[in-house]
Scaffold this motif. Structure first.
Motif, PDB file in Angstrom:
ATOM      1  N   TRP A   4       0.865  -1.173   0.000  1.00  0.00           N
ATOM      2  CA  TRP A   4       0.000   0.000   0.000  1.00  0.00           C
ATOM      3  C   TRP A   4       0.906   1.227   0.000  1.00  0.00           C
ATOM      4  CZ3 TRP A   4      -5.404   0.032   2.388  1.00  0.00           C
ATOM      5  CH2 TRP A   4      -6.001  -1.225   2.300  1.00  0.00           C
ATOM      6  N   THR A  12      -5.941  11.000  -6.365  1.00  0.00           N
ATOM      7  CA  THR A  12      -6.854   9.930  -6.792  1.00  0.00           C
ATOM      8  C   THR A  12      -7.753  10.364  -7.947  1.00  0.00           C
ATOM      9  OG1 THR A  12      -8.614  10.538  -5.238  1.00  0.00           O
ATOM     10  CG2 THR A  12      -6.914   9.015  -4.438  1.00  0.00           C
ATOM     11  N   MET A 103     -12.838  10.100  -9.991  1.00  0.00           N
ATOM     12  CA  MET A 103     -11.685   9.213  -9.975  1.00  0.00           C
ATOM     13  C   MET A 103     -10.910   9.195 -11.304  1.00  0.00           C
ATOM     14  SD  MET A 103     -11.425   7.755  -6.992  1.00  0.00           S
ATOM     15  CE  MET A 103     -12.013   9.270  -6.224  1.00  0.00           C
ATOM     16  N   GLY A 106      -6.740   4.945 -12.098  1.00  0.00           N
ATOM     17  CA  GLY A 106      -5.990   4.098 -11.175  1.00  0.00           C
ATOM     18  C   GLY A 106      -6.661   3.855  -9.841  1.00  0.00           C
ATOM     19  N   ASN A 107      -7.865   4.418  -9.656  1.00  0.00           N
ATOM     20  CA  ASN A 107      -8.520   4.291  -8.357  1.00  0.00           C
ATOM     21  C   ASN A 107     -10.008   3.992  -8.511  1.00  0.00           C
ATOM     22  OD1 ASN A 107      -6.372   5.173  -6.230  1.00  0.00           O
ATOM     23  ND2 ASN A 107      -6.201   6.693  -7.878  1.00  0.00           N
ATOM     24  N   ASP A 108     -10.560   3.335  -7.500  1.00  0.00           N
ATOM     25  CA  ASP A 108     -11.972   2.952  -7.488  1.00  0.00           C
ATOM     26  C   ASP A 108     -12.737   3.897  -6.555  1.00  0.00           C
ATOM     27  OD1 ASP A 108     -14.416   1.532  -6.478  1.00  0.00           O
ATOM     28  OD2 ASP A 108     -13.727  -0.027  -7.849  1.00  0.00           O
ATOM     29  N   ILE A 112     -12.505   4.618  -2.372  1.00  0.00           N
ATOM     30  CA  ILE A 112     -12.191   5.920  -1.782  1.00  0.00           C
ATOM     31  C   ILE A 112     -13.333   6.377  -0.882  1.00  0.00           C
ATOM     32  CG2 ILE A 112     -11.657   8.342  -2.260  1.00  0.00           C
ATOM     33  CD1 ILE A 112      -9.404   6.336  -2.925  1.00  0.00           C
ATOM     34  N   VAL A 149      -3.422   3.679   0.121  1.00  0.00           N
ATOM     35  CA  VAL A 149      -4.201   2.925  -0.866  1.00  0.00           C
ATOM     36  C   VAL A 149      -3.394   1.757  -1.435  1.00  0.00           C
ATOM     37  CG1 VAL A 149      -5.556   4.945  -1.506  1.00  0.00           C
ATOM     38  CG2 VAL A 149      -3.495   4.402  -2.801  1.00  0.00           C
ATOM     39  N   LEU A 152      -5.153  -0.957  -7.672  1.00  0.00           N
ATOM     40  CA  LEU A 152      -6.547  -0.914  -8.093  1.00  0.00           C
ATOM     41  C   LEU A 152      -7.267  -2.250  -7.920  1.00  0.00           C
ATOM     42  CD1 LEU A 152      -8.947   0.565  -9.343  1.00  0.00           C
ATOM     43  CD2 LEU A 152      -7.995   0.054 -11.608  1.00  0.00           C
ATOM     44  N   GLN A 155      -8.218  -2.528  -4.365  1.00  0.00           N
ATOM     45  CA  GLN A 155      -9.264  -1.556  -4.075  1.00  0.00           C
ATOM     46  C   GLN A 155     -10.628  -2.105  -4.497  1.00  0.00           C
ATOM     47  OE1 GLN A 155      -8.771   2.472  -5.464  1.00  0.00           O
ATOM     48  NE2 GLN A 155      -6.554   2.456  -5.163  1.00  0.00           N
ATOM     49  N   GLN A 156     -10.685  -2.672  -5.683  1.00  0.00           N
ATOM     50  CA  GLN A 156     -11.952  -3.192  -6.219  1.00  0.00           C
ATOM     51  C   GLN A 156     -12.468  -4.361  -5.393  1.00  0.00           C
ATOM     52  OE1 GLN A 156     -10.444  -3.861 -10.184  1.00  0.00           O
ATOM     53  NE2 GLN A 156     -11.352  -1.978 -10.987  1.00  0.00           N
TER      54      GLN A 156
END
Length: 404
Positions: A4, A12, A103, A106-108, A112, A149, A152, A155-156
């Motif tokens: 992370w 983000t 977003m 690269g981020n969900d 977030i 974070v 990805l 995160q998902q």
């Protein structure tokens, strides 16, 4: 082990601060796009199901650069900080009290959103205040918040796990809404439109059945006004006895939990103020006419008058009767100031149309199972929320690892 990394919130995606179109120009308002304000957001609820106002196509055309796609996290940064955030369910706009993050790839957004649930105390800590005294966090300060974070795919996966709980909660909320709507429609059909069982053969005078009476609220139960135990004595608080304030009542038929709780010491500062379960709490100072039923014995503050029914079979009828009194409470509680203030004496004396015990009992027999089911679903949601939040803490701290 998955790495992370700490990044700033602005990394983000793109931070968007909302706008409020001139309210005098109604062409910006319509039915096309959700317009989210802090008052539309319910604490602890992921999505805003309905907004008080919506944008028109003209509103969209003027503010299109601020349109938020689905799954955009939105955080309240002006006003009451550290309490409210949501995730967009449809393309939406917000007002200026909300900062949202569109977003990047690269981020969900769902991840977030869950991360920001953990970070809400940080948002509150960043408040710089304003000349009006309202809490305020600038866009730049908001963007500088550091979050930890994972990649990805992780995160998902985390978002998928936590979303299962919120999906169940939202499904229960939908069932609650349908149940209350069904019970309220029966109430309106019988006691407002006067299409009760047997109405075809009833005699009416001036639009009201002859055998119905006008009575006052105090005739149906003991009226109790709440009180706040001394706050300077901290050992009056942080116990396990519900202490109901108006915000605890918003948007739900039953109060099953409260922001503050009293200890036994706090209770014994005012033991006669304790309400038994299934009392009807009605806000009469501030925001008037908010109604809820306490699921367990509780105290309330002085802004609330409560009815302890003499007959438990009157509970459902009294609940919907009090909800129908909102405009009356606001009218009789008008003091010339901006907020409602209806005394206990005036509340006791409010007049209602009483249809007779037989109809009230019959109404209870039909609607009591609906109201009881609402309480069961609210308790299920309380349990789901506790499980989700426990899991949230473990997932976001890395104590429970999710593989790519």
């Amino acid at each position: 082990m998955i790495k992370w990394k700490f990044i700033k919130l602005r990394d983000t995606g793109t931070i968007i601060t909302g706008n409020t179109p001139p309210t005098a120009n109604r062409e910006y308002y319509g039915n096309d796009y959700a317009f989210i304000k802090p008052t539309d957001i319910v604490e602890g609820v992921r999505h805003v199901e309905n907004t008080e106002e919506r944008f028109s196509i003209k509103g969209y055309e003027r503010y299109r650069k601020s349109l938020l796609p689905v799954n955009t996290p939105c955080v309240v940064t002006i006003g009451s900080l550290g309490k409210k955030l949501c995730l967009t369910k449809e393309p939406s706009f917000t007002n200026q009290a909300i900062n949202a993050i569109i977003m990047n790839k690269g981020n969900d957004g769902r991840f977030i959103y869950y991360m920001m649930k953990i970070m809400l105390p940080t948002v509150k800590h960043l408040s710089s205040g304003t000349a009006s005294g309202r809490e305020n966090v600038s866009k730049s300060s908001f963007g500088n918040i550091k979050i930890n974070v994972p990649p990805l795919p992780v995160q998902q996966k985390i978002a998928n796990i936590l979303s299962v709980y919120d999906d169940l909660i939202e499904n229960n909320n939908h069932r609650i809404e349908l149940l209350e709507h069904a019970a309220q429609q029966i109430f309106k059909e019988w006691f407002v439109r006067f299409r009760f069982p047997g109405y075809e053969n009833a005699h009416f005078t001036k639009g009201m059945p002859d055998v119905w009476e006008v009575k006052r609220l105090q005739e149906f139960g003991l009226i109790e006004t709440g009180k706040t135990p001394p706050t300077v004595e901290s050992d009056n608080y942080s116990g396990n006895i519900m202490f109901i304030k108006t915000p605890d009542m918003h948007g739900q038929a039953f109060v099953i939990d409260t922001d503050e709780k009293l200890t036994q010491k706090g209770h014994f500062t005012q033991p006669k103020k304790m309400l038994p379960a299934n009392s009807i709490c009605v806000s009469c100072i501030g925001t008037g006419g908010v109604v809820a039923i306490n699921a367990e014995p509780a105290h309330t503050n002085q802004q609330i008058n409560s009815i302890i029914p003499y007959d438990s079979n009157y509970l459902e009828w009294l609940y919907f009767t009090c909800k129908a009194l909102k405009s009356t409470i606001e009218m009789f509680g008008a003091t010339g100031a901006t907020m409602t203030n209806l005394s206990k004496g005036k509340f006791e004396g409010l007049k209602v149309i009483f249809p007779g015990e037989t109809l009230v009992y019959r109404f209870s027999k039909i609607t009591a199972p609906m109201i009881n089911k609402i309480k069961v679903l609210q308790l299920q949601n309380q349990n789901l929320t506790k499980q989700r939040d426990l899991l949230l803490q473990r997932l976001m701290s890395g104590k429970l690892e999710v593989l790519q």
